[in-house]
Design a protein around this motif. Structure first.
Motif, short mmCIF file in Angstrom:
data_model
loop_
_atom_site.label_atom_id
_atom_site.label_comp_id
_atom_site.label_asym_id
_atom_site.label_seq_id
_atom_site.Cartn_x
_atom_site.Cartn_y
_atom_site.Cartn_z
N THR A 6 -0.71 -6.23 6.96
CA THR A 6 -0.92 -6.29 5.51
C THR A 6 -1.36 -4.92 5.00
N SER A 7 -0.80 -4.52 3.85
CA SER A 7 -1.20 -3.23 3.27
C SER A 7 -0.84 -3.22 1.80
N ILE A 8 -1.50 -2.32 1.07
CA ILE A 8 -1.29 -2.19 -0.36
C ILE A 8 -0.01 -1.41 -0.62
N HIS A 9 0.81 -1.88 -1.54
CA HIS A 9 2.11 -1.21 -1.72
C HIS A 9 2.12 -0.22 -2.88
N SER A 10 1.02 -0.13 -3.63
CA SER A 10 0.96 0.85 -4.72
C SER A 10 -0.45 1.43 -4.83
N PRO A 11 -0.91 2.12 -3.76
CA PRO A 11 -2.30 2.63 -3.75
C PRO A 11 -2.44 3.92 -4.56
N ARG A 56 -2.30 7.95 5.35
CA ARG A 56 -1.81 6.98 4.36
C ARG A 56 -1.39 7.71 3.10
N GLU A 57 -0.16 7.48 2.63
CA GLU A 57 0.32 8.12 1.42
C GLU A 57 -0.16 7.35 0.18
N THR A 58 -0.49 8.09 -0.87
CA THR A 58 -0.98 7.49 -2.10
C THR A 58 -0.30 8.12 -3.31
N LEU A 59 -0.45 7.49 -4.45
CA LEU A 59 0.11 8.04 -5.69
C LEU A 59 -0.54 9.36 -6.05
N ASP A 60 -1.83 9.48 -5.82
CA ASP A 60 -2.53 10.72 -6.11
C ASP A 60 -1.94 11.87 -5.31
N GLN A 61 -1.56 11.62 -4.07
CA GLN A 61 -0.99 12.67 -3.23
C GLN A 61 0.37 13.12 -3.75
N ILE A 62 1.22 12.17 -4.18
CA ILE A 62 2.55 12.57 -4.66
C ILE A 62 2.44 13.30 -5.99
N VAL A 63 1.50 12.90 -6.83
CA VAL A 63 1.28 13.62 -8.09
C VAL A 63 0.85 15.05 -7.81
N ASN A 103 -7.99 2.32 -4.42
CA ASN A 103 -6.56 2.04 -4.42
C ASN A 103 -6.07 1.65 -5.81
N ALA A 104 -6.99 1.20 -6.68
CA ALA A 104 -6.61 0.62 -7.97
C ALA A 104 -5.54 -0.44 -7.74
N ALA A 105 -5.87 -1.39 -6.87
CA ALA A 105 -4.94 -2.44 -6.48
C ALA A 105 -5.72 -3.71 -6.19
N VAL A 106 -5.00 -4.80 -6.10
CA VAL A 106 -5.60 -6.09 -5.81
C VAL A 106 -4.73 -6.80 -4.78
N TYR A 107 -5.37 -7.58 -3.91
CA TYR A 107 -4.58 -8.43 -3.04
C TYR A 107 -5.11 -9.86 -3.12
N LYS A 148 -6.11 -5.26 -14.91
CA LYS A 148 -7.28 -4.42 -14.58
C LYS A 148 -6.86 -3.18 -13.80
N THR A 149 -6.03 -3.32 -12.78
CA THR A 149 -5.62 -2.16 -11.99
C THR A 149 -4.65 -1.27 -12.76
N ILE A 150 -3.83 -1.87 -13.63
CA ILE A 150 -2.93 -1.07 -14.46
C ILE A 150 -3.72 -0.17 -15.40
N VAL A 151 -4.77 -0.70 -16.01
CA VAL A 151 -5.60 0.12 -16.89
C VAL A 151 -6.23 1.27 -16.10
N ALA A 152 -6.67 1.00 -14.88
CA ALA A 152 -7.25 2.07 -14.05
C ALA A 152 -6.22 3.16 -13.78
N LYS A 153 -4.97 2.80 -13.52
CA LYS A 153 -3.94 3.80 -13.29
C LYS A 153 -3.59 4.55 -14.57
N ALA A 154 -3.65 3.87 -15.70
CA ALA A 154 -3.43 4.53 -16.98
C ALA A 154 -4.52 5.57 -17.25
N GLN A 155 -5.74 5.25 -16.90
CA GLN A 155 -6.83 6.20 -17.06
C GLN A 155 -6.61 7.43 -16.19
#
Length: 401
Positions: free
Chosen positions: A224-229, A240-247, A324-328, A342-349
């Motif tokens: 199990t793992s988060i697919h949009s961390p 572990r690759e993250t959105l912050d790293q690709i940005v 991760n700004a994610a939920v499981y 909630k996690t979408i707002v965190a990513k928008a911020q």
């Protein structure tokens, strides 16, 4: 004579009103909304038609997908849906209710593969011919722009020269589209490893208006793992690759910050747990989760399917991961990682903090578009706009073209 003068005055007034409406769109952070055209075939409450789209939530809507044949010719992948049933015309007609909306057509996607696109991009002749096809289609149907989703240059049957040829393909498209004020964009992998091999980032960012980072499907396959961390949790492995790293990688490679669009999912990635009592990140799995009622794809659940489970099952359990700004969530042997408002707002911020260009969502047809799980429809789209500080117009119906 008097009647003629009054008529002219009325015409001038209408022209001025129309010009004002077009030139005074509300200032909003871009919200790029992909729409999966095959959603019209989903069963029951999951079927999503163009009539279900609320165009006020999006600055751009992208119709997916067109394709190419082995001769490199632009083609519809579903002639009945796109042409006979009027999909292209209907999506463009959404601009009648939101004159500020930009409607685009995307080509490619995972199922189209990579080899045909590698051949297309290989010669100057094929690139120019394709760009001409695209330009004619834009004009014929009234699309505002073209989105290229080649997954991925140099990979899945591609060749090393794809990296350079992709830039040349975008340049050919830009030369045809820009004089007619059409938008050119791309969707790219959110993996740094894939991006290093596939893209000359500084070069492609010179040719396009914006690049959407596909910030999803980053899950492991054996646990199990988060697919949009968004960022690393303390328990995540260092690699572990993250959105912050690709940005950060895109910025470091010279892509202007305002051209970078952060993509978020309106769906979850699911697993079947070996042991329902062991339901944390990294838990052992038997494989991917069962298919959903609407989307009917193993390992995939639309947000509308997930919130139906949450609404109807009292034993559903959620866990939030702040960095991760994610939920499981889990129920019995089903485990799924996803985003909620909630996690979408965190990513928008995060988008605001990093001064990125805006956000993209894949795809609006798996949001809770009927409001079955809350007080109103499209909670994820609403969360994007709320997080970005976008003011939504109450109505566009007063605008007369």
């Amino acid at each position: 004579m008097l009647i003629k003068s009054v008529f002219i005055i009325l015409l001038v007034g209408l022209f001025c009103q129309t010009s004002y409406a077009k030139d005074n769109c509300p200032t909003r952070k871009p919200v790029i909304c992909y729409w999966a055209s095959w959603a019209v075939y989903r069963p029951g409450q999951g079927a999503h038609k163009i009539e279900n789209i609320d165009p006020s939530y999006c600055t751009h809507i992208i119709y997916t997908f067109a394709g190419i044949d082995m001769d490199g010719k632009l083609t519809s992948l579903d002639n009945h849906n796109d042409i006979v049933n009027g999909g292209y015309k209907k999506i463009v007609a959404l601009k009648e209710s939101n004159p500020c909306l930009k409607v685009m057509l995307a080509i490619g996607g995972w199922n189209e593969g990579s080899e045909k696109y590698s051949l297309l991009a290989e010669t100057e002749e094929s690139r120019k011919k394709f760009a001409e096809d695209v330009s004619r289609l834009m004009i014929n149907y009234g699309f505002d722009g073209f989105d290229v989703d080649w997954e991925y240059p140099t990979q899945r049957g591609g060749i090393p020269a794809d990296k350079e040829n992709f830039v040349a393909l975008l340049r050919a498209l830009k030369e045809r589209l820009k004089p007619r004020n059409r938008i050119l964009s791309i969707a790219v992998s959110a993996s740094v490893a894939v991006s290093k091999q596939a893209y000359d980032i500084e070069a492609i960012c010179r040719e396009i208006d914006f690049v959407s980072l596909m910030g999803y499907d980053m899950q492991a396959t054996n646990a199990t793992s988060i697919h949009s961390p968004l960022k690393l949790e303390s328990s995540d492995p260092d690699d572990r690759e993250t959105l912050d790293q690709i940005v950060y990688y895109y910025k470091s490679q010279g892509c202007p910050t305002q051209k970078i669009i952060l993509g978020v999912p309106a769906y979850g990635r699911s697993f079947t747990l070996q042991n329902p009592q062991n339901n944390h990140v990294g838990a052992a799995v038997l494989g991917v989760g069962r298919e959903g009622t609407f989307t009917r794809e193993a390992g995939f659940l639309g947000y509308n399917e997930i919130c139906d489970l949450k609404r109807t099952r009292s034993d559903w359990r959620n866990e939030y991961l702040e960095r991760n700004a994610a939920v499981y969530g889990s129920i019995n042997k089903l485990w799924v990682s996803y985003d909620d408002p909630k996690t979408i707002v965190a990513k928008a911020q995060y988008v605001l903090e990093e001064n990125l260009g805006g956000m993209m969502i894949w795809s609006i047809d798996t949001d809770d578009f009927k409001g079955r799980c809350g007080q109103s429809a499209y909670p994820l789209l609403q969360a994007i706009n709320k997080g970005l500080g976008n003011q939504l117009p109450s109505s566009f119906s007063h605008v007369d073209f």
